[in-house]
Design an enzyme around this catalytic site. Structure first.
Site, mmCIF file in Angstrom:
data_model
loop_
_atom_site.group_PDB
_atom_site.id
_atom_site.type_symbol
_atom_site.label_atom_id
_atom_site.label_comp_id
_atom_site.label_asym_id
_atom_site.label_seq_id
_atom_site.Cartn_x
_atom_site.Cartn_y
_atom_site.Cartn_z
ATOM 1 N N ASP A 112 0.894 -1.057 0.130
ATOM 2 C CA ASP A 112 -0.080 0.070 -0.046
ATOM 3 C C ASP A 112 0.890 1.258 -0.138
ATOM 4 O O ASP A 112 2.177 1.050 0.278
ATOM 5 C CB ASP A 112 -0.764 -0.007 1.067
ATOM 6 C CG ASP A 112 -1.522 1.109 1.456
ATOM 7 O OD1 ASP A 112 -2.383 1.540 0.595
ATOM 8 O OD2 ASP A 112 -1.525 1.754 2.618
ATOM 9 N N LEU A 113 0.409 2.427 -0.331
ATOM 10 C CA LEU A 113 1.347 3.573 -0.274
ATOM 11 C C LEU A 113 0.913 4.351 0.489
ATOM 12 O O LEU A 113 1.795 4.658 1.538
ATOM 13 C CB LEU A 113 0.867 4.145 -1.839
ATOM 14 C CG LEU A 113 1.646 5.607 -1.968
ATOM 15 C CD1 LEU A 113 3.062 5.368 -2.221
ATOM 16 C CD2 LEU A 113 0.989 6.292 -3.439
ATOM 17 N N ASP A 114 -0.243 4.981 0.808
ATOM 18 C CA ASP A 114 -0.150 6.075 2.084
ATOM 19 C C ASP A 114 -0.444 5.537 3.318
ATOM 20 O O ASP A 114 -1.000 4.558 3.515
ATOM 21 C CB ASP A 114 -1.697 6.747 1.499
ATOM 22 C CG ASP A 114 -1.998 7.418 0.181
ATOM 23 O OD1 ASP A 114 -0.995 8.352 -0.221
ATOM 24 O OD2 ASP A 114 -2.914 7.334 -0.368
ATOM 25 N N THR B 115 1.298 10.432 3.668
ATOM 26 C CA THR B 115 0.594 11.379 3.088
ATOM 27 C C THR B 115 -1.090 11.343 3.871
ATOM 28 O O THR B 115 -1.861 12.378 3.558
ATOM 29 C CB THR B 115 0.117 10.865 1.665
ATOM 30 O OG1 THR B 115 -0.108 9.338 1.644
ATOM 31 C CG2 THR B 115 1.378 11.172 0.786
ATOM 32 N N LYS C 166 -8.980 5.734 5.791
ATOM 33 C CA LYS C 166 -7.825 5.041 5.147
ATOM 34 C C LYS C 166 -8.055 3.745 4.133
ATOM 35 O O LYS C 166 -8.794 2.785 4.766
ATOM 36 C CB LYS C 166 -6.862 4.548 6.214
ATOM 37 C CG LYS C 166 -6.407 5.788 6.979
ATOM 38 C CD LYS C 166 -5.382 5.483 8.127
ATOM 39 C CE LYS C 166 -4.729 6.910 8.669
ATOM 40 N NZ LYS C 166 -3.955 6.520 9.962
ATOM 41 N N SER D 163 -2.379 0.348 -4.319
ATOM 42 C CA SER D 163 -2.815 1.377 -3.502
ATOM 43 C C SER D 163 -4.153 2.057 -4.141
ATOM 44 O O SER D 163 -4.547 1.820 -5.366
ATOM 45 C CB SER D 163 -1.945 2.712 -3.886
ATOM 46 O OG SER D 163 -2.574 3.853 -3.435
ATOM 47 N N ALA D 164 -5.015 2.472 -3.395
ATOM 48 C CA ALA D 164 -6.405 3.094 -3.866
ATOM 49 C C ALA D 164 -6.189 4.275 -4.485
ATOM 50 O O ALA D 164 -7.145 4.847 -5.097
ATOM 51 C CB ALA D 164 -7.437 3.098 -2.593
ATOM 52 N N LYS E 27 -10.900 -1.230 -1.763
ATOM 53 C CA LYS E 27 -10.584 -1.968 -0.639
ATOM 54 C C LYS E 27 -11.662 -2.052 0.335
ATOM 55 O O LYS E 27 -12.318 -0.950 0.542
ATOM 56 C CB LYS E 27 -9.267 -1.693 0.102
ATOM 57 C CG LYS E 27 -7.794 -1.727 -0.686
ATOM 58 C CD LYS E 27 -6.857 -1.121 0.060
ATOM 59 C CE LYS E 27 -5.549 -1.046 -1.038
ATOM 60 N NZ LYS E 27 -4.467 -0.292 -0.244
ATOM 61 N N GLU F 118 0.221 -3.155 4.966
ATOM 62 C CA GLU F 118 -1.102 -2.384 4.704
ATOM 63 C C GLU F 118 -1.083 -1.784 6.111
ATOM 64 O O GLU F 118 -0.915 -2.110 7.251
ATOM 65 C CB GLU F 118 -2.264 -3.238 4.582
ATOM 66 C CG GLU F 118 -2.854 -3.049 3.528
ATOM 67 C CD GLU F 118 -3.449 -1.735 2.857
ATOM 68 O OE1 GLU F 118 -3.644 -0.959 3.863
ATOM 69 O OE2 GLU F 118 -3.993 -1.593 1.653
ATOM 70 N N ASP F 119 -1.603 -0.318 6.043
ATOM 71 C CA ASP F 119 -1.860 0.337 7.354
ATOM 72 C C ASP F 119 -3.332 0.505 7.362
ATOM 73 O O ASP F 119 -3.837 1.259 8.654
ATOM 74 C CB ASP F 119 -1.192 1.985 7.360
ATOM 75 C CG ASP F 119 -2.027 2.716 6.244
ATOM 76 O OD1 ASP F 119 -2.183 2.330 5.379
ATOM 77 O OD2 ASP F 119 -2.302 4.025 6.665
HETATM 78 C C1 BG6 Z 1 -5.907 5.685 -0.157
HETATM 79 C C2 BG6 Z 1 -5.864 6.566 1.068
HETATM 80 O O1 BG6 Z 1 -4.534 5.123 -0.286
HETATM 81 O O2 BG6 Z 1 -6.166 6.373 -1.318
HETATM 82 C C3 BG6 Z 1 -7.200 7.101 1.187
HETATM 83 O O3 BG6 Z 1 -5.651 5.599 2.308
HETATM 84 C C4 BG6 Z 1 -7.749 7.859 -0.004
HETATM 85 O O4 BG6 Z 1 -7.319 7.927 2.262
HETATM 86 C C5 BG6 Z 1 -7.676 6.959 -1.157
HETATM 87 O O5 BG6 Z 1 -9.141 8.462 -0.025
HETATM 88 C C6 BG6 Z 1 -7.669 7.661 -2.587
HETATM 89 O O6 BG6 Z 1 -6.555 8.629 -2.993
HETATM 90 P P1 BG6 Z 1 -6.673 9.575 -4.196
HETATM 91 O O7 BG6 Z 1 -5.200 10.055 -3.829
HETATM 92 O O8 BG6 Z 1 -7.152 8.876 -5.339
HETATM 93 O O9 BG6 Z 1 -7.821 10.638 -3.471
HETATM 94 MG MG MG Z 2 -3.087 3.264 3.490
#
Ligand code: BG6
Ligand code: MG
Length: 221
Positions: A13-15, A21, A49, A118-119, A149, A173-174
């Site tokens: 996962d990224l964020d 972020t 998240k 990542s989402a 997710k 994952e967080d």
């Molecule tokens: C996830 C975050 O990685 O990405 C969420 O944990 C966020 O908080 C989601 O809503 C979507 O991100 P973005 O950058 O497409 O708005």
């Molecule tokens: Mg995350």
């Protein structure tokens, strides 16, 4: 099948796992909520998240007791994203979380394949700003999936691109939604953060400096 490093995949996962972020997402959503006349807490942010942008907006509007049309929601999501992109456009390598760079480099050196799961639809910009992009063999983000997710789609796609079987994948994952996605995909999962927010993870560490390549490989053997 004999397991060697070439048929093991690590899906990150990224964020909140590789980069810090979450603070920017929180600030951008809070400003949006405030502009609509209600507040948005850090505890509520925890539930967002791993949740994609439009679903996050729906949850925030529900918490604020505000109803909007689909067209209005598009405008609100764009406003939030523009504020968020402005913040992440200034990110530097210093915002890579502790242990992330070393672990990615160690995995790469050991021949283990690495994908992003990542989402976010902003992963390209973040990976470029932080210098992490060249370490990935495959990138799957919010631009490539139709579900959010806890659906396992993002991780199953990553495993497919790496050419690795799901049971030979380890997800980092967080978010609770991300842990659930990994479990639904029949993958091992390393939780990053507090165990109480990561129910079902095989192991929980506070950041990526807390695990070695050997310990990761041991999870699937
Ligand atoms: C996830 C975050 O990685 O990405 C969420 O944990 C966020 O908080 C989601 O809503 C979507 O991100 P973005 O950058 O497409 O708005
Ligand atoms: Mg995350």
């Amino acid at each position: 099948m004999h397991i060697n490093n070439q048929n093991i995949g690590c899906l990150f996962d990224l964020d909140g796992v590789l980069v810090d972020t979450a603070v920017y997402h929180y600030k951008a959503w809070k400003d949006l909520a405030n502009s609509l006349g209600f507040d948005f807490t850090e505890a509520q942010n925890e539930h967002l998240k791993g949740v994609n942008r439009m679903r996050s907006l729906d949850m925030i509007l529900e918490w604020g007791g505000v109803e909007k049309t689909a067209a209005e929601k598009e405008v609100l999501a764009t406003t939030k994203n523009e504020a968020y992109v402005k913040m992440i456009s200034k990110m530097t390598e210093s915002e890579v979380l502790p242990g992330s760079l070393k672990l990615l480099q160690d995995l790469k050196a050991s021949g283990i394949k690495i994908a992003l799961g990542s989402a976010s639809k902003n992963s390209g910009l973040i990976l470029e700003r932080t210098g992490l992009a060249p370490l990935f063999d495959a990138i799957v983000d919010g631009n490539h999936v139709g579900t959010s997710k806890p659906d396992p789609e993002v991780f199953l796609k990553g495993a497919g691109l790496l050419g690795v079987e799901a049971q030979h994948c380890i997800v980092f994952e967080d978010a609770q939604a991300g842990v659930q996605a990994a479990i639904a995909g029949k993958m091992k999962v390393v939780g990053i953060g507090q165990a109480a927010n990561l129910m079902g993870a095989d192991v929980v560490i506070s950041d990526l400096s807390g695990i070695t390549v050997e310990e990761i490989v041991a999870l699937i053997k």
